[in-house]
Structures are given as structure tokens and as C-alpha cells.
Design an enzyme around this catalytic site. Structure first.
Site, PDB file in Angstrom:
ATOM      1  N   HIS A 178       0.909  -1.166   0.159  1.00 45.99           N
ATOM      2  CA  HIS A 178      -0.026   0.001  -0.062  1.00 45.99           C
ATOM      3  C   HIS A 178       0.815   1.352  -0.029  1.00 45.99           C
ATOM      4  O   HIS A 178       2.033   1.111   0.480  1.00 45.99           O
ATOM      5  CB  HIS A 178      -0.835  -0.048   1.196  1.00 45.99           C
ATOM      6  N   CYS A 221      -4.822   2.666  -3.561  1.00 45.76           N
ATOM      7  CA  CYS A 221      -3.591   3.094  -2.899  1.00 45.76           C
ATOM      8  C   CYS A 221      -2.471   2.153  -3.003  1.00 45.76           C
ATOM      9  O   CYS A 221      -1.628   1.924  -2.009  1.00 45.76           O
ATOM     10  CB  CYS A 221      -3.943   3.527  -1.453  1.00 45.76           C
ATOM     11  N   ASP A 258       3.191  -4.498   8.282  1.00 43.90           N
ATOM     12  CA  ASP A 258       1.987  -3.858   8.105  1.00 43.90           C
ATOM     13  C   ASP A 258       0.660  -4.660   8.294  1.00 43.90           C
ATOM     14  O   ASP A 258       0.328  -5.202   7.181  1.00 43.90           O
ATOM     15  CB  ASP A 258       1.774  -3.103   6.825  1.00 43.90           C
ATOM     16  N   LYS A 277     -10.298  -0.400  10.618  1.00 51.23           N
ATOM     17  CA  LYS A 277     -10.529  -1.652   9.945  1.00 51.23           C
ATOM     18  C   LYS A 277     -10.732  -3.000  10.749  1.00 51.23           C
ATOM     19  O   LYS A 277     -11.237  -3.810  10.198  1.00 51.23           O
ATOM     20  CB  LYS A 277      -9.326  -2.020   9.055  1.00 51.23           C
ATOM     21  N   GLN A 297      -4.493  -5.046   6.974  1.00 47.16           N
ATOM     22  CA  GLN A 297      -5.457  -5.872   6.396  1.00 47.16           C
ATOM     23  C   GLN A 297      -5.319  -7.417   7.042  1.00 47.16           C
ATOM     24  O   GLN A 297      -6.218  -8.047   6.657  1.00 47.16           O
ATOM     25  CB  GLN A 297      -5.205  -5.987   5.062  1.00 47.16           C
TER      26      GLN A 297
HETATM   27  N1  7TS Z   1      -1.485  -0.560   4.949  1.00 47.52           N
HETATM   28  C1  7TS Z   1      -2.418  -1.519   4.273  1.00 47.52           C
HETATM   29  C2  7TS Z   1      -2.114  -2.682   3.654  1.00 47.52           C
HETATM   30  C3  7TS Z   1      -3.611  -0.697   3.932  1.00 47.52           C
HETATM   31  O1  7TS Z   1      -4.665  -1.634   3.241  1.00 47.52           O
HETATM   32  C4  7TS Z   1      -3.986   0.408   4.221  1.00 47.52           C
HETATM   33  C5  7TS Z   1      -5.196   1.123   4.081  1.00 47.52           C
HETATM   34  C6  7TS Z   1      -3.061   1.066   5.121  1.00 47.52           C
HETATM   35  C7  7TS Z   1      -1.957   0.777   5.161  1.00 47.52           C
HETATM   36  C8  7TS Z   1      -3.244   2.425   5.673  1.00 47.52           C
HETATM   37  O2  7TS Z   1      -4.285   2.469   6.593  1.00 47.52           O
HETATM   38  P1  7TS Z   1      -4.960   3.788   7.244  1.00 47.52           P
HETATM   39  O3  7TS Z   1      -5.969   3.301   8.170  1.00 47.52           O
HETATM   40  O4  7TS Z   1      -3.968   4.356   7.746  1.00 47.52           O
HETATM   41  O5  7TS Z   1      -5.359   4.535   6.258  1.00 47.52           O
HETATM   42  N2  7TS Z   1      -6.083   0.355   2.866  1.00 47.52           N
HETATM   43  C9  7TS Z   1      -7.295   1.008   2.210  1.00 47.52           C
HETATM   44  C10 7TS Z   1      -7.852   0.240   1.392  1.00 47.52           C
HETATM   45  O6  7TS Z   1      -7.355  -0.887   0.925  1.00 47.52           O
HETATM   46  N3  7TS Z   1      -9.005   1.062   0.979  1.00 47.52           N
HETATM   47  O7  7TS Z   1      -8.795   2.217   1.611  1.00 47.52           O
HETATM   48  C11 7TS Z   1      -7.829   2.168   2.374  1.00 47.52           C
END
Ligand code: 7TS
Length: 423
Positions: A140, A381, A217, A243, A220
Site C-alpha cells: 500500500h 492506494c 503492516d 479496519k 489488512q
Molecule cells: N496498509 C494497508 C495494507 C492498507 O490496506 C491500508 C489502508 C493502510 C496501510 C493505511 O491504513 P490507514 O487506516 O492509515 O489509512 N487501505 C485501504 C484500502 O485498501 N482501501 O482504503 C484504505
């Protein structure tokens, strides 16, 4: 059953779907009980953000209505209660990840801020010209851009471990790229664009054999698989609360105690200090050293409740249920003419990315929305990994434990409708 991680996750889990009362679980999520464009909502955008059980919303409401106060500073009762609840949530997160100590848990805004914190406070001081940070091709943007920023500042170089055509990490290439100048590996546990579950146990072992620390990370992964940071032996693990069925604006960094003790603060301000004079400031200890300013107290407490909720079902049962649902969905959509799944790894969690011949992903999303089905379309992203597959965008259905086979049937029917419209 003991938590399992990485490649083994879906293999070792018991068959539990019969005992998994999804209709009962859905009652805890009022948001799911609504119509969208006159159709029952089918929420399949869980990788972007998941829905919140009543327990989380009620806990936060209760906090604001009866306990709201700042933490770590008042001697009055409300402040003591708020501090206890906030630190209690830290303890819940520590147990959820099986950290050794709650002091290894830092509250941040989300996975993005978590990675930036590690990039800034851990990596940057280690890096000089020619040093290397190693990531994978399926990251990501949150796990690419912070490293590019520290590389630019320090003259270090970003290396990228490739993946195969199924979207699996090429472990041989990864091992080859681990070199004498590698200072840190940062890799996703589960890919948000492909759904691949990375063999993080092996990734970490190979890095550690060469003395290289590893950040995982888990944005997910944590909502779908049991995570055990001690069994993994990762140096850092980051997650997003929103999430994980918790509120937005709260996230987690797990860091091994000895790293956190040695790292400089991320930001300066209140709470992260022991004493301040104009001449010299003495910093507080980890994790407070990394939490400058008033934290998202209600968010942390809400996340604690989300963890309680998920724990009451059990992540091993969630993983088994979702594994079956993903297999069902994969079979069903594979039969649609002209549909190509992007991400066909053997080990996958809860994500189905696909493209349809001659139909723009955005059009798929728009038509599905008219059918009440919420998915994400675009590059998620994760532009470099989509480029790797030669597509600018995919349609992505992402599952959670409250999704059902009926919802998958609705998805398949709606995709058929798209192919008919464009056929
Ligand atoms: N790492 C991964 C693997 C992600 O999928 C996401 C967000 C992030 C980091 C960042 O997370 P945040 O909560 O700090 O934004 N992924 C997604 C997505 O797949 N669709 O919207 C956000």
C-alpha cells in the site's frame, strides 16, 4: 486453539461455519440493516473500513456521556477513570497481539501514522548514504511513501522484492535482496489489493538471520487472522482501528521494548515529557514518549471494545468462516465470462479484486452501487502492484465476518448484469 500466522493460517483452522451464526452477528451491526437505492445494503468494502458493532458505539457514547476527561494529568475522579479506561484499552491491544507488555503498544491515528512513526524515529537515525530499506511489490502507498521520504533525506535506497503472476512474494528474490546494507524490512501481512497472505514468519526469520529488523503492516491482517507478535518475532507491527471494527482516528504500533526505549520521540509536546525547562527536556518513557498531546481517548477505548467483540467470536473462527466465504465467492465469480481475478495466491484473506473485459472498474462500481452493493474501485492506494498486473484499476470486493453467501450471490448477479449491459 493456538493462534496461527502467515502461510499456515487458513490451513490449520477448524471447520466452524456450521456453528458460526452470522445472522445473529449481523444483529450487532445496525448499519447493515438498511436499503441503498431501494435495495438491501450489501457492504463489501471492508478493506477500506469495516462496520462497527453496537458495543463499540455504545462504549464510546458512554465514555463521552459519563467519563469524558483528559488522561494522565488530572487527580480528579473522572480523569482517573478516563486514564484507567485508556490504559485498559492498551492492555487489551497488547493481549490481542500477544505482546509481552502493554508498554510495547503505542496509540497512533492509524497504520499510516504508525509506519511514519517507525520511519521517522527508528529508521531515519539508522540510515546513511547507500543503506537499504526492503519492501515488497505489493505494498500500500502507506508502506512505500514514508520510506521514499526517509531515503530522500538520508541517501538510502528503496529496494523492492518482486511477486509472481499469482501475486505471491518471490521468497528466493526476497532472500537475495537482503544484503549487507539492508537496515529494515517493511512488508504487508495481507495485501489490500490482491488479498495475498504473505509468509511473514519466513520473511522475518530470513531477515533476522541477517540481523535485519522487520516491520509488518497488519492493516489488512488483524481484522481477519489471529496475530501473535511474539510467535512472529517481528520488531514492529502496525494496525488501523477502523479496519478492525473500531473507530476511525485510532491505530496501533507494536514495537519491541528495546527498540522503543532506544528510539527518539516522534513528535514533541505535552504528555511525552517528564520535565521541561528552556534549556533541556527530559522525555517520558515508552510508549507515552511517542504520544505527544491529548490522544484519541474515546477512540482507544472504542478500539478496546472492538477487540473485546472480535475476541468474543474468536479470530480463528472468523478466519475459517471468511476462508469458506472467500472460496465460495472465488468459485462463483470465476465462472463469469470475461472476468479476471487479480491476485490468485494460494493463501488469501477476504479480498477479491477483479477486472472485466472492456468495462472500466469505475462503471462496475457505479452499477453495483445501484444494486445496493458497496465495493471499492480504482488503484486501492497500491498503484505499483496494479501496474505489475498491467491494469490501472480493479473492482474490489472485500469481506468481513458479517457477510453472507446470499450477499455473494447478490454480487455475482449484479456482475452478470454489468456484463449484460456492456455485452
Ligand atoms: N496498509 C494497508 C495494507 C492498507 O490496506 C491500508 C489502508 C493502510 C496501510 C493505511 O491504513 P490507514 O487506516 O492509515 O489509512 N487501505 C485501504 C484500502 O485498501 N482501501 O482504503 C484504505
Amino acid at each position: 486453539m493456538r493462534p496461527v500466522t502467515g502461510m499456515a493460517a487458513l490451513v490449520m483452522l477448524p471447520e466452524v461455519s456450521m456453528a458460526f451464526d452470522v445472522e445473529r452477528i449481523r444483529e450487532d451491526f445496525p448499519v447493515l440493516r438498511q436499503q441503498v437505492h431501494g435495495r438491501p445494503l450489501v457492504y463489501l468494502d471492508n478493506a477500506a473500513t469495516s462496520q462497527k458493532p453496537k458495543l463499540v458505539v455504545e462504549t464510546m457514547e458512554q465514555y463521552y456521556l459519563t467519563e469524558n476527561s483528559n488522561v494522565h494529568r488530572g487527580i480528579h475522579l473522572l480523569s482517573e477513570q478516563a486514564t484507567e479506561a485508556f490504559e485498559g484499552a492498551r492492555g487489551k491491544v497488547a493481549r490481542f497481539l500477544n505482546a509481552r507488555d502493554a508498554r510495547e503498544i503505542i496509540f497512533v491515528r492509524g497504520a499510516t501514522e504508525g509506519i511514519n512513526l517507525v520511519a521517522h524515529s527508528f529508521a531515519r537515525p539508522l540510515l546513511s548514504v547507500g543503506d537499504e530499506i526492503l519492501i515488497s511489490e505489493m505494498e500500500h502507498h502507506s508502506n512505500i511513501v514514508p520510506w521514499q521520504m526517509v531515503c530522500e533525506e538520508t541517501g538510502a535506497v528503496l529496494r523492492v522484492a518482486p511477486i509472481n503472476d499469482d501475486g505471491e512474494l518471490r521468497l528466493d528474490e526476497y532472500a537475495r535482496l537482503l544484503g549487507p546494507r539492508t537496515r529494515l524490512v517493511s512488508m504487508t501481512h495481507v495485501s489490500n489489493a490482491l488479498g495475498t497472505i504473505n509468509p511473514v514468519q519466513q520473511v522475518i526469520k530470513l531477515a533476522h538471520e541477517r540481523g535485519v529488523p522487520v516491520l509488518i503492516d497488519g492493516a489488512q491482517a488483524a481484522p481477519h487472522l489471529p496475530v501473535d507478535v511474539r510467535a512472529l518475532d517481528c520488531d514492529f507491527y502496525v494496525c488501523s482501528g477502523h479496519k478492525l471494527f473500531g473507530p476511525t482516528g485510532i491505530g496501533i504500533v507494536f514495537g519491541k521494548a528495546h527498540h522503543l526505549e532506544a528510539m527518539p520521540p516522534y513528535q514533541g509536546g505535552g504528555d511525552m515529557i517528564l520535565s521541561v525547562t528552556f534549556e533541556k527536556t527530559i522525555y517520558n518513557e515508552a510508549p507515552i514518549k511517542f504520544e505527544a498531546g491529548t490522544p484519541h481517548i474515546a477512540g482507544a477505548i472504542g478500539l478496546g471494545s472492538a477487540i473485546d467483540y472480535v475476541g468474543s467470536i474468536g479470530l480463528d473462527r472468523i478466519a475459517a468462516y471468511e476462508g469458506e466465504l472467500l472460496a465460495y465467492a472465488t468459485d462463483a465469480i470465476s465462472a463469469i465470462p470475461g472476468l479476471r481475478i487479480i491476485g490468485t495466491a494460494k493463501e488469501k484473506a477476504s479480498i477479491l479484486s477483479f477486472v472485466l473485459d472492456d468495462v472500466h472498474a469505475h462503471d462496475i462500481g457505479t452499477i453495483l452501487d445501484q444494486e445496493g452493493i458497496a465495493i471499492r474501485t480504482g488503484h486501492h492506494c497500491a498503484q505499483p502492484v496494479l501496474k505489475r498486473f498491467g491494469v490501472p484499476a480493479t473492482a474490489r470486493a472485500s469481506l468481513a465476518f458479517y457477510n453472507t453467501r446470499d450477499e455473494i450471490d447478490a454480487l455475482v448477479k449484479a456482475i452478470h448484469k454489468v456484463t449484460e449491459m456492456f455485452g
